[in-house]
Scaffold this active site. Structure first.
Site, PDB file in Angstrom:
ATOM      1  NE  ARG A 178       8.112  -6.511 -24.927  1.00 33.64           N
ATOM      2  CZ  ARG A 178       8.334  -7.801 -24.680  1.00 33.64           C
ATOM      3  NH1 ARG A 178       8.508  -8.196 -23.441  1.00 33.64           N
ATOM      4  NH2 ARG A 178       8.362  -8.662 -25.656  1.00 33.64           N
ATOM      5  CE  LYS A 236      11.371  16.583 -28.043  1.00 32.59           C
ATOM      6  NZ  LYS A 236      11.636  17.661 -29.021  1.00 32.59           N
ATOM      7  CD  GLU A 282      20.165  24.853 -26.051  1.00 30.32           C
ATOM      8  OE1 GLU A 282      19.036  25.388 -26.155  1.00 30.32           O
ATOM      9  OE2 GLU A 282      20.620  24.027 -26.864  1.00 30.32           O
ATOM     10  CE  LYS A 339      13.267  20.260 -22.262  1.00 26.59           C
ATOM     11  NZ  LYS A 339      14.401  19.744 -23.014  1.00 26.59           N
ATOM     12  CD  GLU A 367       8.607  19.263 -30.549  1.00 30.51           C
ATOM     13  OE1 GLU A 367       9.399  18.767 -29.725  1.00 30.51           O
ATOM     14  OE2 GLU A 367       8.948  19.710 -31.643  1.00 30.51           O
ATOM     15  NE  ARG A 417       9.734  18.587 -25.286  1.00 29.50           N
ATOM     16  CZ  ARG A 417      10.082  17.539 -24.591  1.00 29.50           C
ATOM     17  NH1 ARG A 417       9.150  16.710 -24.128  1.00 29.50           N
ATOM     18  NH2 ARG A 417      11.342  17.279 -24.319  1.00 29.50           N
ATOM     19  CG  ASN A 451      12.574  22.845 -31.536  1.00 29.64           C
ATOM     20  OD1 ASN A 451      13.468  22.293 -30.914  1.00 29.64           O
ATOM     21  ND2 ASN A 451      11.458  22.231 -31.866  1.00 29.64           N
ATOM     22  CG  HIS A 471      17.274  24.602 -31.365  1.00 30.58           C
ATOM     23  ND1 HIS A 471      17.238  25.673 -30.489  1.00 30.58           N
ATOM     24  CD2 HIS A 471      17.963  23.618 -30.727  1.00 30.58           C
ATOM     25  CE1 HIS A 471      17.860  25.324 -29.363  1.00 30.58           C
ATOM     26  NE2 HIS A 471      18.309  24.089 -29.486  1.00 30.58           N
ATOM     27  CG  HIS A 474      19.166  21.525 -35.599  1.00 35.57           C
ATOM     28  ND1 HIS A 474      17.853  21.359 -35.218  1.00 35.57           N
ATOM     29  CD2 HIS A 474      19.906  21.244 -34.511  1.00 35.57           C
ATOM     30  CE1 HIS A 474      17.805  20.997 -33.944  1.00 35.57           C
ATOM     31  NE2 HIS A 474      19.045  20.918 -33.492  1.00 35.57           N
ATOM     32  CG  HIS A 529      23.266  22.054 -29.822  1.00 37.17           C
ATOM     33  ND1 HIS A 529      22.509  22.081 -30.972  1.00 37.17           N
ATOM     34  CD2 HIS A 529      22.424  22.344 -28.813  1.00 37.17           C
ATOM     35  CE1 HIS A 529      21.255  22.366 -30.658  1.00 37.17           C
ATOM     36  NE2 HIS A 529      21.176  22.526 -29.348  1.00 37.17           N
TER      37      HIS A 529
HETATM   38  N1  LIG Z   1      17.133  15.206 -25.067  1.00 36.01           N
HETATM   39  C1  LIG Z   1      17.022  16.487 -25.241  1.00 36.01           C
HETATM   40  O1  LIG Z   1      15.965  17.087 -25.008  1.00 36.01           O
HETATM   41  C2  LIG Z   1      18.201  17.259 -25.746  1.00 36.01           C
HETATM   42  C3  LIG Z   1      18.178  18.658 -25.688  1.00 36.01           C
HETATM   43  C4  LIG Z   1      19.323  19.347 -26.080  1.00 36.01           C
HETATM   44  C5  LIG Z   1      20.446  18.640 -26.523  1.00 36.01           C
HETATM   45  N2  LIG Z   1      20.418  17.285 -26.555  1.00 36.01           N
HETATM   46  C6  LIG Z   1      21.592  16.516 -26.991  1.00 36.01           C
HETATM   47  O2  LIG Z   1      22.637  16.775 -26.068  1.00 36.01           O
HETATM   48  C7  LIG Z   1      23.884  16.515 -26.715  1.00 36.01           C
HETATM   49  C8  LIG Z   1      24.863  17.588 -26.321  1.00 36.01           C
HETATM   50  O3  LIG Z   1      25.023  17.570 -24.921  1.00 36.01           O
HETATM   51  P1  LIG Z   1      26.281  18.254 -24.205  1.00 36.01           P
HETATM   52  O4  LIG Z   1      26.467  19.600 -24.764  1.00 36.01           O
HETATM   53  O5  LIG Z   1      26.078  18.081 -22.769  1.00 36.01           O
HETATM   54  O6  LIG Z   1      27.493  17.411 -24.782  1.00 36.01           O
HETATM   55  P2  LIG Z   1      28.359  16.175 -24.202  1.00 36.01           P
HETATM   56  O7  LIG Z   1      27.538  15.222 -23.471  1.00 36.01           O
HETATM   57  O8  LIG Z   1      29.152  15.681 -25.368  1.00 36.01           O
HETATM   58  O9  LIG Z   1      29.353  16.914 -23.188  1.00 36.01           O
HETATM   59  C9  LIG Z   1      30.268  17.864 -23.667  1.00 36.01           C
HETATM   60  C10 LIG Z   1      31.699  17.520 -23.264  1.00 36.01           C
HETATM   61  O10 LIG Z   1      31.871  17.803 -21.874  1.00 36.01           O
HETATM   62  C11 LIG Z   1      32.402  16.661 -21.197  1.00 36.01           C
HETATM   63  N3  LIG Z   1      31.885  16.744 -19.838  1.00 36.01           N
HETATM   64  C12 LIG Z   1      30.613  16.545 -19.428  1.00 36.01           C
HETATM   65  N4  LIG Z   1      30.474  16.882 -18.139  1.00 36.01           N
HETATM   66  C13 LIG Z   1      31.688  17.280 -17.713  1.00 36.01           C
HETATM   67  C14 LIG Z   1      32.169  17.773 -16.470  1.00 36.01           C
HETATM   68  N5  LIG Z   1      31.364  17.989 -15.432  1.00 36.01           N
HETATM   69  N6  LIG Z   1      33.494  18.068 -16.378  1.00 36.01           N
HETATM   70  C15 LIG Z   1      34.313  17.928 -17.454  1.00 36.01           C
HETATM   71  N7  LIG Z   1      33.899  17.498 -18.658  1.00 36.01           N
HETATM   72  C16 LIG Z   1      32.598  17.184 -18.775  1.00 36.01           C
HETATM   73  C17 LIG Z   1      31.953  15.502 -22.009  1.00 36.01           C
HETATM   74  O11 LIG Z   1      32.788  14.379 -21.822  1.00 36.01           O
HETATM   75  C18 LIG Z   1      32.072  16.060 -23.432  1.00 36.01           C
HETATM   76  O12 LIG Z   1      33.400  15.983 -23.860  1.00 36.01           O
HETATM   77  C19 LIG Z   1      23.597  16.471 -28.194  1.00 36.01           C
HETATM   78  O13 LIG Z   1      23.692  15.146 -28.644  1.00 36.01           O
HETATM   79  C20 LIG Z   1      22.166  16.951 -28.298  1.00 36.01           C
HETATM   80  O14 LIG Z   1      21.468  16.369 -29.390  1.00 36.01           O
HETATM   81  C21 LIG Z   1      19.321  16.592 -26.165  1.00 36.01           C
HETATM   82 ZN   LIG Z   2      19.535  23.017 -28.146  1.00 36.65          ZN
END
Ligand SMILES: NC(=O)c1ccc[n+]([C@@H]2O[C@H](COP(=O)([O-])OP(=O)(O)OC[C@H]3O[C@@H](n4cnc5c(N)ncnc54)[C@H](O)[C@@H]3O)[C@@H](O)[C@H]2O)c1
Ligand SMILES: [Zn+2]
Length: 384
Positions: free
Chosen positions: A132, A154, A196, A241, A251, A256, A260, A263, A267, A281
């Site tokens: 929980r 999130k 971003e 942020k 949101e 908030r 987007n 986005h 998307h 992304h």
């Molecule tokens: N929660 C939120 O508010 C929010 C906001 C934006 C995006 N997201 C989510 O984030 C995700 C994308 O995140 P991301 O772009 O970080 O992708 P990711 O976590 O897949 O990382 C990208 C790649 O980089 C590698 N990597 C990470 N750190 C590294 C480092 N220091 N050195 C070498 N390799 C490294 C990872 O293994 C992966 O292959 C999506 O699922 C998206 O929906 C969430």
């Molecule tokens: Zn984004």
């Protein structure tokens, strides 16, 4: 310097996310992963952490984090998951939670998300629902995670029906953004995360956008002085942020939702191309930001000159703003993209809500975008 951030003696910066009893600090600086134990210690109710990471991050950064916790007298367990978006799934969530329960985590065990947005979203969601709710700490290692996903609470996994459709709001207790960790991140991921960063300037801070116009090339080059500029971009993004999240955590007021910007378009392209390596992304966000301004210009909200300035900036840093025209199903059509937009989570009563702009730094929410304007902007992007 604004009162909500302060430079510490060791050169790190701190940003407060003001959410009453759920408030926390974002620390941005160099060498923080090697100090993870000491920096987390005040938050631990039990001297025990459970680290979730992926294979890429583990190979570069896990040992430093483990050693730091051990040095500070904290028991460490960890799990290394496969890298990539497919890890943000129900099945990985289930096996992660199973591993945590088998290890007999307790309510006082701190979960640590060490990685990019995939690990942050997955580990954060696991923390939200295991026993929980366990506390967790974000240790973001991608630029995207440092400026965006690690802040704001999130958490989610993807399902076959769409991304992020199952999740929870669960704020971390601390965010440690070690900018040295970005040194091992592939260039393409850095550039995707940079989109971003630009988003924050475009949505609410024209001064920041102008600062990026001057400093981004150096920040992204890794050249002399580049690191400090990149760190400053992370700090300014986190401040933006944090301010928005503090105003509208869930949101509900629309504030908030400004995050987007770009986005809805992004998307739609990601859905069309399938989430993966074809279009990251952040790459989709760069395209989406330009389209959002193009749509704004088409509707008379901003000038064509604004659009040109944004395109020029992306070209200067080496990010494409041109929409892909071909997907796995052949030529991409405006109709297909609009259909994806109508299935978006942000949809209210069936029509997509757009974030538009009255100029650089002046985003606003628009619930009624006439379809012909949308079709013509997309048509131009896909065929022009
Ligand atoms: N929660 C939120 O508010 C929010 C906001 C934006 C995006 N997201 C989510 O984030 C995700 C994308 O995140 P991301 O772009 O970080 O992708 P990711 O976590 O897949 O990382 C990208 C790649 O980089 C590698 N990597 C990470 N750190 C590294 C480092 N220091 N050195 C070498 N390799 C490294 C990872 O293994 C992966 O292959 C999506 O699922 C998206 O929906 C969430
Ligand atoms: Zn984004």
């Amino acid at each position: 310097m604004s009162p909500d951030s302060a430079r510490q003696a060791d050169g790190a910066s701190e940003i407060a996310v003001g959410l009453g009893e759920r408030s926390y600090r974002i620390v941005v600086g160099r060498g923080l992963l090697a100090r993870a134990g000491e920096l987390s210690a005040p938050l631990l109710t039990q001297r025990r952490v459970f680290i979730v990471t992926d294979a890429n991050v583990a190979s570069h950064h896990l040992p430093a984090v483990v050693q730091s916790f051990e040095r500070s007298g904290t028991r460490v367990e960890h799990i290394v998951l496969p890298a990539g978006e497919s890890t943000k799934s129900f099945s990985q969530l289930e096996s992660l939670i199973d591993t945590m329960l088998a290890a007999k985590v307790e309510r006082g065990t701190m979960v640590v998300a060490l990685g990019g947005g995939v690990i942050g979203d997955l580990a954060g969601f696991a923390a939200a629902i295991t026993l929980r709710g366990l506390d967790f700490i974000q240790m973001p290692t991608t630029l995207l995670a440092q400026v965006d996903s690690s802040v704001g609470g999130k958490t989610a996994v993807d399902t076959a029906r769409g991304k992020n459709l199952i999740g929870a709001f669960h704020q971390p207790r601390l965010v440690l953004a070690d900018t040295d960790a970005l040194a091992t991140l592939p260039r393409r991921e850095i550039m995707a995360g940079y989109a971003e960063v630009v988003k924050y300037g475009l949505l609410g801070d024209a001064d920041f956008f102008r600062w990026l116009e001057i400093n981004a090339v150096a920040a992204l080059s890794g050249a002399d002085g580049g690191h400090a500029r990149l760190a400053e971009a992370v700090v300014r993004s986190c401040k933006a942020k944090a301010a928005i999240v503090a105003e509208d955590e869930r949101e509900t007021t629309g504030r908030r939702a400004l995050l987007n910007l770009g986005h809805t378009f992004a998307h739609a392209f990601e859905t069309e191309l399938g989430y993966g390596d074809t279009l990251l992304h952040g790459e989709a966000v760069a395209i989406g930001l330009v389209l959002a301004f193009q749509l704004s210009a088409r509707l008379g909200h901003c000038s064509a000159a604004d659009v040109a300035v944004i395109k020029a900036h992306f070209e200067k840093v080496g990010l494409t703003w041109r929409a892909p025209r071909l997907g796995p199903r052949g030529a991409i059509s405006a109709d297909a993209l609009i259909a994806h937009m109508s299935g978006d989570k942000k949809v209210k009563d069936g029509t997509p809500t757009f974030v538009l702009a009255r100029g650089i730094g002046r985003a606003f929410l628009c619930r009624e975008v006439p379809r012909p304007a949308l079709e013509s902007v997309l048509g131009e992007a896909l065929n022009g």
